[in-house]
Design a protein around this motif. Structure first.
Motif, PDB file in Angstrom:
ATOM      1  N   ALA B 220     -82.207 -87.556 -53.229  1.00 55.79           N
ATOM      2  CA  ALA B 220     -82.254 -86.135 -52.874  1.00 55.79           C
ATOM      3  C   ALA B 220     -81.076 -85.355 -53.471  1.00 55.79           C
ATOM      4  CB  ALA B 220     -82.270 -85.981 -51.352  1.00 55.79           C
ATOM      5  N   GLY B 221     -80.144 -86.057 -54.122  1.00 55.47           N
ATOM      6  CA  GLY B 221     -79.051 -85.338 -54.782  1.00 55.47           C
ATOM      7  C   GLY B 221     -77.660 -85.619 -54.253  1.00 55.47           C
ATOM      8  N   MET B 222     -77.547 -86.433 -53.205  1.00 55.04           N
ATOM      9  CA  MET B 222     -76.212 -86.758 -52.701  1.00 55.04           C
ATOM     10  C   MET B 222     -75.451 -87.562 -53.766  1.00 55.04           C
ATOM     11  SD  MET B 222     -75.197 -88.608 -49.119  1.00 55.04           S
ATOM     12  CE  MET B 222     -75.465 -90.329 -49.581  1.00 55.04           C
ATOM     13  N   ASP B 223     -74.206 -87.179 -54.046  1.00 52.87           N
ATOM     14  CA  ASP B 223     -73.452 -87.893 -55.087  1.00 52.87           C
ATOM     15  C   ASP B 223     -72.048 -88.255 -54.616  1.00 52.87           C
ATOM     16  OD1 ASP B 223     -72.423 -85.365 -54.999  1.00 52.87           O
ATOM     17  OD2 ASP B 223     -72.346 -85.083 -57.161  1.00 52.87           O
ATOM     18  N   SER B 224     -71.822 -88.231 -53.309  1.00 49.66           N
ATOM     19  CA  SER B 224     -70.522 -88.525 -52.723  1.00 49.66           C
ATOM     20  C   SER B 224     -70.833 -89.060 -51.327  1.00 49.66           C
ATOM     21  CB  SER B 224     -69.713 -87.220 -52.671  1.00 49.66           C
ATOM     22  OG  SER B 224     -68.599 -87.333 -51.813  1.00 49.66           O
ATOM     23  N   ALA B 225     -70.031 -90.010 -50.840  1.00 49.56           N
ATOM     24  CA  ALA B 225     -70.325 -90.523 -49.498  1.00 49.56           C
ATOM     25  C   ALA B 225     -69.084 -91.128 -48.876  1.00 49.56           C
ATOM     26  CB  ALA B 225     -71.429 -91.569 -49.539  1.00 49.56           C
ATOM     27  N   ILE B 226     -68.979 -90.958 -47.571  1.00 51.91           N
ATOM     28  CA  ILE B 226     -67.880 -91.555 -46.818  1.00 51.91           C
ATOM     29  C   ILE B 226     -68.401 -92.888 -46.311  1.00 51.91           C
ATOM     30  CG2 ILE B 226     -66.319 -91.238 -44.863  1.00 51.91           C
ATOM     31  CD1 ILE B 226     -66.981 -88.142 -45.261  1.00 51.91           C
ATOM     32  N   VAL B 227     -67.917 -93.972 -46.914  1.00 52.71           N
ATOM     33  CA  VAL B 227     -68.573 -95.258 -46.743  1.00 52.71           C
ATOM     34  C   VAL B 227     -67.545 -96.366 -46.975  1.00 52.71           C
ATOM     35  CG1 VAL B 227     -69.315 -95.416 -49.159  1.00 52.71           C
ATOM     36  CG2 VAL B 227     -70.784 -96.358 -47.389  1.00 52.71           C
ATOM     37  N   ASP B 228     -67.910 -97.597 -46.642  1.00 50.32           N
ATOM     38  CA  ASP B 228     -67.005 -98.730 -46.842  1.00 50.32           C
ATOM     39  C   ASP B 228     -67.184 -99.298 -48.243  1.00 50.32           C
ATOM     40  OD1 ASP B 228     -65.649-101.081 -46.916  1.00 50.32           O
ATOM     41  OD2 ASP B 228     -66.733-102.039 -45.260  1.00 50.32           O
ATOM     42  N   PRO B 229     -66.206 -99.077 -49.132  1.00 52.59           N
ATOM     43  CA  PRO B 229     -66.374 -99.547 -50.519  1.00 52.59           C
ATOM     44  C   PRO B 229     -66.380-101.066 -50.645  1.00 52.59           C
ATOM     45  CG  PRO B 229     -64.184 -98.593 -50.208  1.00 52.59           C
ATOM     46  CD  PRO B 229     -64.921 -98.381 -48.927  1.00 52.59           C
ATOM     47  N   THR B 230     -65.908-101.774 -49.609  1.00 54.58           N
ATOM     48  CA  THR B 230     -65.885-103.239 -49.697  1.00 54.58           C
ATOM     49  C   THR B 230     -67.205-103.849 -49.217  1.00 54.58           C
ATOM     50  OG1 THR B 230     -65.029-103.603 -47.457  1.00 54.58           O
ATOM     51  CG2 THR B 230     -63.404-103.198 -49.188  1.00 54.58           C
ATOM     52  N   VAL B 237     -76.763-101.183 -53.324  1.00 52.94           N
ATOM     53  CA  VAL B 237     -77.845-100.214 -53.083  1.00 52.94           C
ATOM     54  C   VAL B 237     -77.528 -98.888 -53.791  1.00 52.94           C
ATOM     55  CG1 VAL B 237     -78.904 -98.755 -51.297  1.00 52.94           C
ATOM     56  CG2 VAL B 237     -78.687-101.231 -50.941  1.00 52.94           C
ATOM     57  N   ILE B 238     -76.262 -98.473 -53.719  1.00 56.68           N
ATOM     58  CA  ILE B 238     -75.856 -97.219 -54.375  1.00 56.68           C
ATOM     59  C   ILE B 238     -76.129 -97.301 -55.878  1.00 56.68           C
ATOM     60  CG2 ILE B 238     -73.842 -95.824 -55.028  1.00 56.68           C
ATOM     61  CD1 ILE B 238     -72.680 -96.454 -52.231  1.00 56.68           C
ATOM     62  N   LYS B 239     -75.748 -98.441 -56.462  1.00 61.35           N
ATOM     63  CA  LYS B 239     -75.906 -98.610 -57.905  1.00 61.35           C
ATOM     64  C   LYS B 239     -77.397 -98.550 -58.292  1.00 61.35           C
ATOM     65  CE  LYS B 239     -74.019-101.585 -61.456  1.00 61.35           C
ATOM     66  NZ  LYS B 239     -74.968-102.676 -61.735  1.00 61.35           N
ATOM     67  N   ALA B 240     -78.208 -99.251 -57.524  1.00 60.73           N
ATOM     68  CA  ALA B 240     -79.649 -99.270 -57.816  1.00 60.73           C
ATOM     69  C   ALA B 240     -80.243 -97.872 -57.680  1.00 60.73           C
ATOM     70  CB  ALA B 240     -80.348-100.253 -56.874  1.00 60.73           C
ATOM     71  N   ALA B 241     -79.838 -97.157 -56.631  1.00 60.44           N
ATOM     72  CA  ALA B 241     -80.384 -95.815 -56.404  1.00 60.44           C
ATOM     73  C   ALA B 241     -80.007 -94.885 -57.553  1.00 60.44           C
ATOM     74  CB  ALA B 241     -79.870 -95.252 -55.080  1.00 60.44           C
ATOM     75  N   GLU B 242     -78.770 -95.002 -58.024  1.00 56.46           N
ATOM     76  CA  GLU B 242     -78.341 -94.127 -59.129  1.00 56.46           C
ATOM     77  C   GLU B 242     -79.151 -94.402 -60.389  1.00 56.46           C
ATOM     78  OE1 GLU B 242     -73.989 -94.891 -58.791  1.00 56.46           O
ATOM     79  OE2 GLU B 242     -73.881 -92.698 -58.848  1.00 56.46           O
ATOM     80  N   GLU B 243     -79.450 -95.688 -60.627  1.00 52.48           N
ATOM     81  CA  GLU B 243     -80.255 -96.016 -61.818  1.00 52.48           C
ATOM     82  C   GLU B 243     -81.671 -95.480 -61.686  1.00 52.48           C
ATOM     83  OE1 GLU B 243     -80.121-100.165 -63.074  1.00 52.48           O
ATOM     84  OE2 GLU B 243     -77.958-100.189 -62.650  1.00 52.48           O
ATOM     85  N   LEU B 244     -82.254 -95.645 -60.475  1.00 48.68           N
ATOM     86  CA  LEU B 244     -83.647 -95.227 -60.301  1.00 48.68           C
ATOM     87  C   LEU B 244     -83.782 -93.706 -60.222  1.00 48.68           C
ATOM     88  CD1 LEU B 244     -84.887 -97.967 -57.835  1.00 48.68           C
ATOM     89  CD2 LEU B 244     -85.635 -97.627 -60.189  1.00 48.68           C
ATOM     90  N   LYS B 245     -82.706 -93.035 -59.843  1.00 45.89           N
ATOM     91  CA  LYS B 245     -82.763 -91.571 -59.733  1.00 45.89           C
ATOM     92  C   LYS B 245     -83.070 -90.925 -61.089  1.00 45.89           C
ATOM     93  CE  LYS B 245     -80.080 -87.484 -58.455  1.00 45.89           C
ATOM     94  NZ  LYS B 245     -81.275 -86.706 -58.220  1.00 45.89           N
ATOM     95  N   ALA B 246     -82.591 -91.559 -62.151  1.00 45.68           N
ATOM     96  CA  ALA B 246     -82.779 -91.000 -63.488  1.00 45.68           C
ATOM     97  C   ALA B 246     -84.263 -90.737 -63.780  1.00 45.68           C
ATOM     98  CB  ALA B 246     -82.173 -91.937 -64.531  1.00 45.68           C
ATOM     99  N   GLY B 247     -85.140 -91.648 -63.381  1.00 50.53           N
ATOM    100  CA  GLY B 247     -86.556 -91.474 -63.680  1.00 50.53           C
ATOM    101  C   GLY B 247     -87.355 -90.901 -62.522  1.00 50.53           C
ATOM    102  N   TYR B 248     -86.659 -90.468 -61.468  1.00 51.40           N
ATOM    103  CA  TYR B 248     -87.359 -90.028 -60.252  1.00 51.40           C
ATOM    104  C   TYR B 248     -87.757 -88.560 -60.342  1.00 51.40           C
ATOM    105  CZ  TYR B 248     -87.750 -88.323 -55.434  1.00 51.40           C
ATOM    106  OH  TYR B 248     -88.187 -87.724 -54.285  1.00 51.40           O
ATOM    107  N   LYS B 249     -88.994 -88.253 -59.941  1.00 52.30           N
ATOM    108  CA  LYS B 249     -89.374 -86.843 -59.806  1.00 52.30           C
ATOM    109  C   LYS B 249     -89.984 -86.623 -58.427  1.00 52.30           C
ATOM    110  CE  LYS B 249     -93.276 -87.725 -62.615  1.00 52.30           C
ATOM    111  NZ  LYS B 249     -93.135 -89.169 -62.450  1.00 52.30           N
ATOM    112  N   ASP B 250     -89.929 -85.376 -57.979  1.00 53.22           N
ATOM    113  CA  ASP B 250     -90.479 -85.028 -56.665  1.00 53.22           C
ATOM    114  C   ASP B 250     -91.915 -85.525 -56.559  1.00 53.22           C
ATOM    115  OD1 ASP B 250     -88.188 -83.891 -55.882  1.00 53.22           O
ATOM    116  OD2 ASP B 250     -88.809 -81.809 -56.200  1.00 53.22           O
ATOM    117  N   GLY B 251     -92.251 -86.083 -55.431  1.00 58.97           N
ATOM    118  CA  GLY B 251     -93.618 -86.551 -55.231  1.00 58.97           C
ATOM    119  C   GLY B 251     -93.766 -88.043 -55.483  1.00 58.97           C
ATOM    120  N   ASP B 252     -92.805 -88.677 -56.166  1.00 63.99           N
ATOM    121  CA  ASP B 252     -92.865 -90.131 -56.355  1.00 63.99           C
ATOM    122  C   ASP B 252     -92.807 -90.834 -54.998  1.00 63.99           C
ATOM    123  OD1 ASP B 252     -92.953 -89.755 -59.022  1.00 63.99           O
ATOM    124  OD2 ASP B 252     -90.956 -90.563 -59.485  1.00 63.99           O
TER     125      ASP B 252
END
Lengths: 212, 308
Positions: B220-230, B237-252
């Motif tokens: 949905a566009g979130m690109d920053s998060a308060i989270v446990d980096p360890t 999951v973050i890494k996978a989501a960023e990769e899949l976001k590239a090809g994602y369009k609304d309605g998928d």
């Protein structure tokens, strides 16, 4: 299983759709309405509260149980003496001035209502005067329950309790407090009558403070 | 993805204990672990009474800066205390947070206006957390008007649309995601952030709900998060989501993407099943208002720790 036990089970399991029918069956079978309320529904919510406190169930399961109880009470209401649903007395509830958090406070209100109290919920960010005004409009109030969720609003909780402690109706009410940063120690220090760490314990504490 | 390391927060009991005991080694170890894991900022929140907060923050910030160069995220519910803690930081970091509540923004914006400090801004005001997307966007526009007034570039802002609890607010994710999409559409350079763990409060196996929320929010566009980096599962999951976001369009099909993301992230089949149910629960509150399907599969023993 008796009809009242069936009501209790339906409430515990959150069966909102069928609880009304079972309450009607219990009434038709000649069960006393107050008994259905007390031994069926309020007792069931006490069990739900206990399970929640022990970590056996989750908030949504507590919510569906409370919703089921509401449905049951709707069917029961015409058969109850007026005021019987809040027979344990009136309780004024609110999150103190400067604090906008309501989730915990709402859960507390729901559980206390399910324990047989009439809850007057003043919402969030409630100024001291509003609590006092509300008591004056409802002089039969037994308990004032205050919530604060931030370390920065603990002083506001302290001020609110102080004002209530200095009021001329102090001996008529009990004050209970809660919220994430609040401890028994802090509650004692600011002069509250009781503290509870979660919604289920709050309902038990309210009963204890009201002498039920 | 901007990772704001969340593990130095006094509302965590172990951290509160370390603060009470003045356990410097504990604070330093937590700071270093987060820096080593790639945190962009290290959040420092004392969560003590307001009159001793600034000195406590100074003690914590000094310790963090002893062991790493990662910029600090100065975190307090008091805007004045946030501002008071800025001089303790060796370089500009992130200030957490302002909102339209009280005079917060007027306390913070003049101080940070001509600096490189970034700012977290929450979409709430004196009336609390707005229930609707429209009202939250009104708050957003109020914040942006103030940012413009002080010449603060949108790229310095991390907007937190606010994450409510799914178990008491069925629309929690949908409201968050709709805000994130609109904010990013209006200001592509702005950051959208969240302290997301609130979403899973009082649900079983919270990490699965948190991970699904993270995945869907990145879409949905979130690109920053308060989270446990360890937390390795979450960062995968973050890494996978960023990769899949590239090809994602609304309605998928977002649930299908979560499944694909789990595979890419090396999530176990058991956890992937839980994340799928969690994603459905977040995306379709009408189907299951009270999360009973998700809780149900937990009760059946299909997700969560394997019982011996």
């Amino acid at each position: 299983m008796t009809k009242i036990e069936e009501v209790a089970q339906a409430v515990q399991n959150g069966k909102a759709k069928i609880v009304g029918g079972i309450v009607q069956e219990a009434l038709d079978a000649g069960c006393d309405a107050t008994e259905i309320l007390n031994d069926g529904m309020i007792a069931a919510m006490a069990v739900v509260g206990e399970k929640f406190k022990n970590g056996e169930i989750f908030v949504p399961e507590m919510l569906v149980a409370a919703r089921a109880m509401k449905k049951g009470v709707e069917v029961l209401k015409p058969h109850l003496a007026s005021g019987a649903a809040g027979a344990n007395g009136k309780l004024i509830l609110g999150t103190v001035a400067g604090d906008l958090h309501d989730i915990g406070k709402n859960l507390v209100g729901m559980m206390i209502e399910s324990a047989g109290f009439e809850v007057i919920d003043l919402g969030v960010d409630v100024p001291i005067e509003k609590f006092i005004e509300c008591y004056k409009e409802n002089p039969d109030t037994k308990i004032v329950a205050l919530s604060a969720l931030l370390t920065t609003t603990m002083p506001s909780l302290r001020d609110t309790v102080k004002a209530l402690n200095e009021s001329d109706f102090r001996d008529k009410i009990k004050i209970m407090v809660g919220g994430a940063p609040i401890t028994q120690e802090f509650a004692d220090e600011i002069g509250a009558d009781g503290y509870s760490p979660d919604a289920a314990s709050a309902a038990e504490l309210a009963k204890k403070l009201a002498g039920c | 993805m901007i990772i704001i390391g969340e593990k130095l927060n006094g509302s965590i009991p172990a951290v509160a204990q370390a603060i009470a005991d003045k356990d410097a080694e504990f604070i330093k170890a937590r700071a270093k672990a987060q820096a080593d894991a790639g945190a962009t900022f290290i959040d420092v929140c004392a969560s003590v009474e307001e009159n001793v907060e600034v000195e406590t923050m100074k003690w914590m910030i000094d310790l963090v800066q002893e062991v790493c160069d990662t910029p600090i995220c100065v975190d307090s519910p008091s805007a004045r205390n946030c501002v008071a803690a800025l001089p303790f930081c060796k370089k500009p970091g992130l200030l957490n947070s302002v909102s339209l509540e009280g005079d917060k923004i007027d306390v913070v914006f003049p101080v940070v206006a001509n600096t490189d400090w970034q700012i977290v801004a929450l979409l709430c005001d004196d009336k609390g957390i707005p229930k609707t997307v429209e009202r939250r966007m009104e708050v957003f526009h109020g914040i942006m008007a103030k940012a413009k007034e002080f010449g603060i570039d949108p790229s310095r802002l991390h907007i937190d649309p606010l994450v409510e609890t799914r178990s008491t607010e069925p629309e929690a994710f949908l409201t968050f995601a709709a805000c994130a999409r609109q904010i990013k559409a209006e200001y592509p350079a702005i950051h959208v952030t969240s302290g997301l763990s609130n979403i899973s409060f009082s649900l079983p196996v919270r990490k699965l709900v948190n991970q699904s929320f993270m995945f869907l929010s990145i879409l949905a566009g979130m690109d920053s998060a308060i989270v446990d980096p360890t937390n390795k599962g979450m960062t995968a999951v973050i890494k996978a989501a960023e990769e899949l976001k590239a090809g994602y369009k609304d309605g998928d099909d977002q649930v299908a993407l979560v499944a694909k993301g789990c595979e890419m992230a090396g999530i176990s089949e058991r956890d992937a099943l839980g994340m799928k149910y969690a994603a459905e629960m977040l995306l379709d509150p009408e189907e299951d208002e009270f999360c009973l399907e998700y809780i149900g599969i937990y009760r059946e023993g299909l997700i969560g720790p394997v019982k011996q």
